[in-house]
Design a protein around this motif. Structure first.
Motif, PDB file in Angstrom:
ATOM      1  N   PHE A 105       3.729  -1.417  16.376  1.00  0.00           N
ATOM      2  CA  PHE A 105       3.707  -1.072  15.061  1.00  0.00           C
ATOM      3  C   PHE A 105       5.297  -1.348  14.768  1.00  0.00           C
ATOM      4  O   PHE A 105       5.260  -1.592  13.599  1.00  0.00           O
ATOM      5  CB  PHE A 105       3.260   0.391  14.969  1.00  0.00           C
ATOM      6  N   ALA A 108       6.071  -4.734  14.247  1.00  0.00           N
ATOM      7  CA  ALA A 108       5.252  -5.321  13.020  1.00  0.00           C
ATOM      8  C   ALA A 108       5.963  -4.730  11.689  1.00  0.00           C
ATOM      9  O   ALA A 108       5.478  -5.170  10.710  1.00  0.00           O
ATOM     10  CB  ALA A 108       3.965  -4.937  13.100  1.00  0.00           C
ATOM     11  N   ARG A 109       6.893  -3.650  11.773  1.00  0.00           N
ATOM     12  CA  ARG A 109       7.413  -2.884  10.847  1.00  0.00           C
ATOM     13  C   ARG A 109       6.131  -2.438   9.797  1.00  0.00           C
ATOM     14  O   ARG A 109       6.209  -2.533   8.582  1.00  0.00           O
ATOM     15  CB  ARG A 109       8.267  -3.840   9.860  1.00  0.00           C
ATOM     16  N   HIS A 110       5.204  -1.964  10.420  1.00  0.00           N
ATOM     17  CA  HIS A 110       4.057  -1.592   9.815  1.00  0.00           C
ATOM     18  C   HIS A 110       4.348  -0.075   9.217  1.00  0.00           C
ATOM     19  O   HIS A 110       4.600   0.862  10.128  1.00  0.00           O
ATOM     20  CB  HIS A 110       2.872  -1.543  10.691  1.00  0.00           C
ATOM     21  N   THR A 111       3.911   0.190   7.952  1.00  0.00           N
ATOM     22  CA  THR A 111       4.100   1.529   7.409  1.00  0.00           C
ATOM     23  C   THR A 111       2.790   2.210   7.717  1.00  0.00           C
ATOM     24  O   THR A 111       1.883   1.748   7.038  1.00  0.00           O
ATOM     25  CB  THR A 111       4.501   1.477   5.845  1.00  0.00           C
ATOM     26  N   LEU A 112       2.763   3.436   8.030  1.00  0.00           N
ATOM     27  CA  LEU A 112       1.518   3.935   8.532  1.00  0.00           C
ATOM     28  C   LEU A 112       1.600   5.435   7.526  1.00  0.00           C
ATOM     29  O   LEU A 112       2.578   6.010   7.248  1.00  0.00           O
ATOM     30  CB  LEU A 112       1.347   4.571   9.915  1.00  0.00           C
ATOM     31  N   SER A 404      -4.995   1.264  13.376  1.00  0.00           N
ATOM     32  CA  SER A 404      -5.072   0.537  12.360  1.00  0.00           C
ATOM     33  C   SER A 404      -6.296   1.105  11.539  1.00  0.00           C
ATOM     34  O   SER A 404      -6.251   1.197  10.145  1.00  0.00           O
ATOM     35  CB  SER A 404      -4.939  -0.725  12.526  1.00  0.00           C
TER      36      SER A 404
END
Length: 419
Positions: A105, A108-112, A404
């Motif tokens: 995460f 991927a610079r995924h903002t959760l 996710s």
């Protein structure tokens, strides 16, 4: 950096070298090996971008914030302690997989819509002080003050061990989390059974964790000379205990439980002495607590019957009791979705865990979910523990997909609540 299956496997190998013994792996709670383990693993937490700390119970914790600071967290993890002569994956693999998930995460610079936390619990196995799940019980707010008087084999109390480790017993409550601080707890673990391997499946969904009770049993007869005590006059504690062991086995089969006598000692025994005192352990487990308790009631009735017939006395002391725990349906669905996404299975295998896990304690705090990986021969708590690197890769991918899926659900819940 723990970022893929190969690095997870390498990390497990490195941790296997931290052991109190030269002939196998042994790493118990609040030991020098526990401290060395944290010294090695804490930089891995930090490399994953986690704010890292050791909590008041000696658990290793890390946190990566979500879309904004201070959001409730999805906690991932397992335990870093071992049984004596352990394998290198039980517990440890789950912590390393959690780090790989966080790395995914982060990359991927995924903002959760929630924070991610990783925990390496300090004492799941209960080897040193005899009471299991101490680390996760502390986080779940279930610490029991009577544990402070527990002693290890050297007579060191838990209080003394805390102090020697650099912890402050009076601050134990600081380890506890609030229920509203967590969204869920997820744990990846080797199966510890043969079912996934038998069906050629790499991963499975845990539906529940069996409830367990443990007892120390004493059978007191009367010692006598092996050559002069007639068979008709004997009060042989070992013969009575042997009959009791078979009664335990029969009751477990009848009630659909599993029961084990793992230790049996003839006290002050000698080759030419009729045994006068025997002590043994009983571990009894079932998915249904009522069935487990019915089996135990039948076992104690058998003790009375055997005791009366053989003129011996049975007594028992309960040392552990844990209720069966169901994994949250929402988390089961999310894990199943994650497994389907990486294996293509129409319906993943669903399994009950006969072994205990930190998820049992965490269920008192938040919803829990578990993913199982197959292990060779279903072997666990043994140096022959073995997993496939390709299965670890699938487990990482499945856990990423699970988180996710939870993010999608959680985001919708937040949006709905704010309308």
């Amino acid at each position: 950096m723990i970022h893929d299956a190969a690095s997870v496997m390498q990390a497990c190998d490195r941790l296997a070298a931290i052991s109190a013994r030269s002939d196998g792996i042994e790493r118990v709670y609040l030991s020098d090996e526990h401290a060395r383990c944290h010294a090695l693993v804490a930089p891995w937490f930090e490399a994953a971008g986690l704010m890292t700390w050791q909590d008041a119970a000696g658990n290793l914790c890390g946190r990566m914030e979500g879309a904004s600071d201070g959001l409730p967290a999805v906690m991932l993890g397992s335990h870093l302690d071992t049984v004596p002569c352990a394998g290198r994956y039980d517990g440890i693999l789950g912590v390393m997989i959690a780090l790989a998930v966080v790395e995914r995460f982060k990359a991927a610079r995924h903002t959760l819509p929630f924070a991610l936390e990783v925990v390496g619990f300090g004492d799941e196995e209960g080897v040193r002080f005899g009471s299991t799940l101490l680390g996760s019980q502390a986080i779940a707010g279930g610490w029991n003050a009577r544990w402070w008087g527990l002693e290890d084999a050297e007579g060191i109390t838990l209080t003394e061990a805390f102090t020697s480790f650099g912890l402050v017993p009076e601050r134990i409550a600081e380890a506890a989390r609030r229920p509203d601080a967590l969204v869920a707890y997820l744990e990846a673990h080797i199966e510890q059974g043969p079912y996934l391997e038998a069906q050629a499946r790499p991963l499975g969904v845990v539906t529940a964790i069996a409830g367990a009770r443990r007892f120390d049993v004493e059978c007191a007869g009367h010692a006598g000379h092996a050559g002069t005590t007639p068979m008709t006059m004997r009060q042989d504690a070992l013969c009575a205990a042997s009959e009791a062991v078979l009664a335990i086995e029969n009751a477990a089969r009848k009630h659909g439980c599993v029961a084990t006598v793992g230790k049996l000692d003839t006290v002050a025994g000698a080759v030419n002495v009729v045994p006068g005192l025997v002590r043994f352990s009983v571990d009894i487990r079932a998915q249904d607590d009522a069935l487990r308790d019915q089996a135990w009631a039948e076992i104690t009735a058998a003790f009375e019957s055997i005791g009366a017939a053989r003129r011996v006395a049975f007594s028992n002391r309960e040392t552990h009791c844990a209720a069966a725990v169901g994994c949250a349906p929402e988390l089961q669905s999310a894990i199943a979705r994650g497994i389907r996404s990486v294996t293509g299975e129409k319906e993943p295998l669903r399994l009950v865990s006969g072994a205990g896990h930190d998820a049992m304690a965490m269920a008192n705090l938040t919803d829990v979910g578990m993913l199982f990986l197959r292990c060779a021969g279903g072997i666990s708590h043994h140096p022959d523990e073995s997993v496939l690197e390709e299965d670890v890769a699938l487990a990482i991918d499945a856990m990423v997909a699970t988180v996710s899926a939870l993010a999608e659900t959680h985001k919708v819940q937040i949006e709905t609540a704010t309308v």
